[in-house]
Every structure is written in structure tokens, then in C-alpha cells.
Write a protein that holds these residues in place. Structure first.
Motif, PDB file in Angstrom:
ATOM      1  N   THR A 164      13.816   4.714   2.043  1.00 36.01           N
ATOM      2  CA  THR A 164      13.871   5.221   3.414  1.00 36.01           C
ATOM      3  C   THR A 164      13.005   4.325   4.298  1.00 36.01           C
ATOM      4  N   THR A 165      13.171   4.478   5.594  1.00 35.73           N
ATOM      5  CA  THR A 165      12.328   3.756   6.554  1.00 35.73           C
ATOM      6  C   THR A 165      11.662   4.774   7.468  1.00 35.73           C
ATOM      7  N   THR A 166      10.503   4.424   7.970  1.00 35.00           N
ATOM      8  CA  THR A 166       9.793   5.312   8.882  1.00 35.00           C
ATOM      9  C   THR A 166       9.008   4.479   9.881  1.00 35.00           C
ATOM     10  N   ALA A 167       8.799   5.037  11.061  1.00 30.79           N
ATOM     11  CA  ALA A 167       8.032   4.336  12.089  1.00 30.79           C
ATOM     12  C   ALA A 167       6.560   4.320  11.708  1.00 30.79           C
ATOM     13  N   LEU A 168       5.879   3.276  12.143  1.00 29.30           N
ATOM     14  CA  LEU A 168       4.443   3.162  11.850  1.00 29.30           C
ATOM     15  C   LEU A 168       3.686   4.374  12.382  1.00 29.30           C
ATOM     16  N   ASN A 214       5.683  20.339   8.140  1.00 30.53           N
ATOM     17  CA  ASN A 214       6.412  19.167   7.643  1.00 30.53           C
ATOM     18  C   ASN A 214       5.985  18.828   6.225  1.00 30.53           C
ATOM     19  N   GLY A 215       6.966  18.464   5.425  1.00 32.51           N
ATOM     20  CA  GLY A 215       6.669  17.947   4.102  1.00 32.51           C
ATOM     21  C   GLY A 215       6.334  16.471   4.219  1.00 32.51           C
ATOM     22  N   LEU A 216       5.376  15.996   3.426  1.00 33.56           N
ATOM     23  CA  LEU A 216       4.966  14.600   3.440  1.00 33.56           C
ATOM     24  C   LEU A 216       5.120  14.022   2.046  1.00 33.56           C
ATOM     25  N   THR A 217       5.659  12.821   1.965  1.00 34.06           N
ATOM     26  CA  THR A 217       5.798  12.181   0.664  1.00 34.06           C
ATOM     27  C   THR A 217       5.075  10.844   0.661  1.00 34.06           C
ATOM     28  N   ALA A 218       4.518  10.508  -0.495  1.00 33.24           N
ATOM     29  CA  ALA A 218       3.779   9.255  -0.641  1.00 33.24           C
ATOM     30  C   ALA A 218       4.712   8.191  -1.221  1.00 33.24           C
ATOM     31  N   SER A 219       4.799   7.062  -0.527  1.00 32.92           N
ATOM     32  CA  SER A 219       5.652   5.967  -0.987  1.00 32.92           C
ATOM     33  C   SER A 219       4.977   4.639  -0.709  1.00 32.92           C
ATOM     34  N   LYS A 220       5.302   3.651  -1.525  1.00 32.60           N
ATOM     35  CA  LYS A 220       4.745   2.314  -1.327  1.00 32.60           C
ATOM     36  C   LYS A 220       5.547   1.591  -0.258  1.00 32.60           C
ATOM     37  N   VAL A 240       9.618  -0.167   5.524  1.00 33.95           N
ATOM     38  CA  VAL A 240      10.642   0.027   4.499  1.00 33.95           C
ATOM     39  C   VAL A 240       9.926   0.519   3.249  1.00 33.95           C
ATOM     40  N   LEU A 241      10.203   1.764   2.838  1.00 35.48           N
ATOM     41  CA  LEU A 241       9.466   2.405   1.753  1.00 35.48           C
ATOM     42  C   LEU A 241      10.179   2.290   0.409  1.00 35.48           C
ATOM     43  N   LYS A 279       0.836  -1.200   0.000  1.00 39.08           N
ATOM     44  CA  LYS A 279       0.000   0.000   0.000  1.00 39.08           C
ATOM     45  C   LYS A 279       0.878   1.260   0.000  1.00 39.08           C
ATOM     46  N   THR A 280       0.277   2.367  -0.394  1.00 42.05           N
ATOM     47  CA  THR A 280       0.987   3.648  -0.412  1.00 42.05           C
ATOM     48  C   THR A 280       0.614   4.445   0.829  1.00 42.05           C
ATOM     49  N   VAL A 281       1.629   4.941   1.508  1.00 43.21           N
ATOM     50  CA  VAL A 281       1.398   5.707   2.731  1.00 43.21           C
ATOM     51  C   VAL A 281       2.042   7.081   2.612  1.00 43.21           C
ATOM     52  N   MET A 282       1.492   8.002   3.347  1.00 43.65           N
ATOM     53  CA  MET A 282       2.046   9.352   3.424  1.00 43.65           C
ATOM     54  C   MET A 282       2.781   9.482   4.747  1.00 43.65           C
ATOM     55  N   ALA A 283       4.064   9.868   4.668  1.00 40.67           N
ATOM     56  CA  ALA A 283       4.895   9.994   5.870  1.00 40.67           C
ATOM     57  C   ALA A 283       5.854  11.165   5.696  1.00 40.67           C
ATOM     58  N   PRO A 284       6.390  11.703   6.803  1.00 40.03           N
ATOM     59  CA  PRO A 284       7.317  12.834   6.700  1.00 40.03           C
ATOM     60  C   PRO A 284       8.483  12.522   5.772  1.00 40.03           C
ATOM     61  N   GLY A 285       8.804  13.469   4.907  1.00 38.68           N
ATOM     62  CA  GLY A 285       9.907  13.303   3.966  1.00 38.68           C
ATOM     63  C   GLY A 285      10.026  14.529   3.088  1.00 38.68           C
ATOM     64  N   SER A 286      11.145  14.640   2.413  1.00 39.58           N
ATOM     65  CA  SER A 286      11.356  15.810   1.551  1.00 39.58           C
ATOM     66  C   SER A 286      11.585  15.434   0.098  1.00 39.58           C
ATOM     67  N   SER A 287      11.739  14.149  -0.209  1.00 49.09           N
ATOM     68  CA  SER A 287      11.953  13.733  -1.598  1.00 49.09           C
ATOM     69  C   SER A 287      10.805  12.848  -2.056  1.00 49.09           C
ATOM     70  N   PHE A 288      10.472  12.940  -3.336  1.00 45.45           N
ATOM     71  CA  PHE A 288       9.401  12.133  -3.910  1.00 45.45           C
ATOM     72  C   PHE A 288       9.770  11.773  -5.340  1.00 45.45           C
ATOM     73  N   THR A 289       9.056  10.820  -5.890  1.00 41.46           N
ATOM     74  CA  THR A 289       9.350  10.346  -7.240  1.00 41.46           C
ATOM     75  C   THR A 289       8.235  10.736  -8.203  1.00 41.46           C
ATOM     76  N   LEU A 290       8.622  11.371  -9.303  1.00 41.65           N
ATOM     77  CA  LEU A 290       7.693  11.674 -10.383  1.00 41.65           C
ATOM     78  C   LEU A 290       7.690  10.477 -11.319  1.00 41.65           C
ATOM     79  N   SER A 291       6.538   9.841 -11.476  1.00 48.12           N
ATOM     80  CA  SER A 291       6.434   8.650 -12.311  1.00 48.12           C
ATOM     81  C   SER A 291       5.248   8.786 -13.265  1.00 48.12           C
ATOM     82  N   ASN A 292       5.530   8.616 -14.549  1.00 47.66           N
ATOM     83  CA  ASN A 292       4.489   8.754 -15.580  1.00 47.66           C
ATOM     84  C   ASN A 292       3.793  10.106 -15.503  1.00 47.66           C
TER      85      ASN A 292
END
Length: 229
Positions: free
Chosen positions: A218-222, A192-198, A213-214, A102-115
């Protein structure tokens, strides 16, 4: 506890003085049952060798018994809390495993542009901000696009980007960074910036908590997950 000393192995009593001598044992390496057993042996020795002209005060003995029961109770409570903590950690790991894929939103500053699409967000503290802006930066640190969100309340603000720069030019897929600028009355607001990752996998941190493990390496706490998409 006055007149009482906890020892590791043996206790000697001096009939002339009614005092006990011995090496003090540590509670960390002694179980509650052992402490209680040693205490009772020393208490009996004290009563056996007490000075008949100055017998033990019954209130003092009652106080000492209450203290040793308190120590034993604390040891039992610590054991119960440790077991409860292990159970909660196991439950948290099972819960986190359900997020794999699943894709979750968590604190982060980098994201991936895909398609040509990307999802991210902003999290504002209580009170929100009177002015919120988001800058999108390329790998060279250059601002390629900006979003003026105006006044926003507290909470999570989900955002998306079509991969076009400020002039409308379509940019290549890849990793980009976001910069959040928020203020109220000219004073900066901690946003805070939030990034969406699987979620690719679940691991266990040294503290025992579950870590996600995203897909952005990166890794983030639940507990850091603000949104599940």
C-alpha cells in the motif's frame, strides 16, 4: 475598472464618445507586465480622446491605477507561491527518503504476522473512548483473537500480537486484519486502526506530495505517519 478594457493586441478609440473598444484579454494568459503596459496605453488613449467638456475624474483615474497595481501584485504573489510550493514538495520528498528501510505506523486495517509477532495500533480522536476493543481476523474474515483495552485517552495506542488465537493455539504467519470497536456511553467513536510496515520506496503523488510505498503493498502520505519505529 470603469471605462477601461484590457485587450490582447490592439485598442481603438472613438473620439466622438471617448469610449474604448477591443477584444477582452484573459488575465490567465497575460503577464502582469503586459496587463500594466496595455492599461497605460488605454489610459493615455482615454485622456487623449476625452471630451473636454467632461474630462476624466482624477479620483477615478487614481482608482484605476490602484486596481491595475493590485492585479500585478496578485500575479507576482501567485508566482512566488508556486515557487515556494515546489520547494516545499522537494524538501518533503528528501525528508520522506530518509524513512526508506524504517518501519512506520500509518492508518490501515491489514498487517503481517511474521515469525510469530505482529505490531499494529489504534488511534483515538480527542476525548478518547470509554471502551476500546480490537478484533483480529484471518483471511476468511473469522475472529481469531480479541483484545479488550478498556478506557483509553486520545492519541496513538501501540499494540503487539504473539500470533496465538483465543485458545492459545499458534497461528501460521501471513496477512491478518484488525477491527477496532470504540464507544463512549454507547455511542460509537471514530477510531482508526494503525498498521506497522517497512518503507520500501518513495513516490510522488499527482498532487505533488510525497507518498511512502510500504511493504504491505500500500502507499500512504507522509502526513499520515503517526509513529516511526
Amino acid at each position: 475598472m470603469s471605462n477601461i478594457s484590457v485587450v490582447n493586441q490592439s485598442t481603438t478609440a472613438n473620439p466622438a464618445t471617448g469610449s474604448l473598444a477591443g477584444a477582452a484579454g484573459t488575465a490567465a494568459s497575460t503577464t502582469g507586465a503586459q496587463i500594466q503596459d496595455q492599461f497605460m496605453k488605454m489610459l493615455v488613449a482615454q485622456m487623449q480622446y476625452q471630451d473636454p467638456t467632461h474630462p476624466m475624474d482624477s479620483s477615478q483615474m487614481t482608482s484605476q491605477l490602484a486596481q491595475i497595481n493590485t492585479v500585478d501584485g496578485i500575479n507576482q504573489l501567485n508566482t512566488s507561491m508556486t515557487a515556494m510550493s515546489a520547494t516545499l514538495q522537494t524538501s518533503q520528498a528528501y525528508q520522506a527518503a530518509g524513512l526508506i528501510g524504517k518501519t512506520v505506523m500509518a492508518p490501515g486495517s491489514s498487517f503481517t504476522l511474521s515469525n510469530g509477532t505482529a505490531s499494529f495500533g489504534v488511534q483515538l480522536p480527542k476525548g478518547g473512548a470509554s471502551s476500546v476493543a480490537v478484533n483480529i481476523l484471518n483471511s476468511a474474515g473469522q475472529v481469531v483473537d480479541s483484545m479488550n483495552l478498556g478506557s483509553q485517552g486520545a492519541g496513538v495506542i501501540p499494540l503487539s500480537w504473539n500470533g496465538q488465537d483465543a485458545s492459545g493455539k499458534t497461528l501460521p504467519d501471513g496477512v491478518y486484519n484488525l477491527q477496532v470497536i470504540a464507544n463512549t456511553g454507547g455511542a460509537p467513536v471514530a477510531a482508526n486502526g494503525l498498521t506497522a510496515s517497512k518503507v520500501n520506496a518513495v513516490s510522488t503523488a499527482a498532487s505533488g506530495g510525497a507518498q511512502l510505498v510500504l511493504s504491505n503493498n500500500t502507499t500512504t502520505a507522509l502526513s499520515n505517519v503517526t509513529q516511526i519505529q
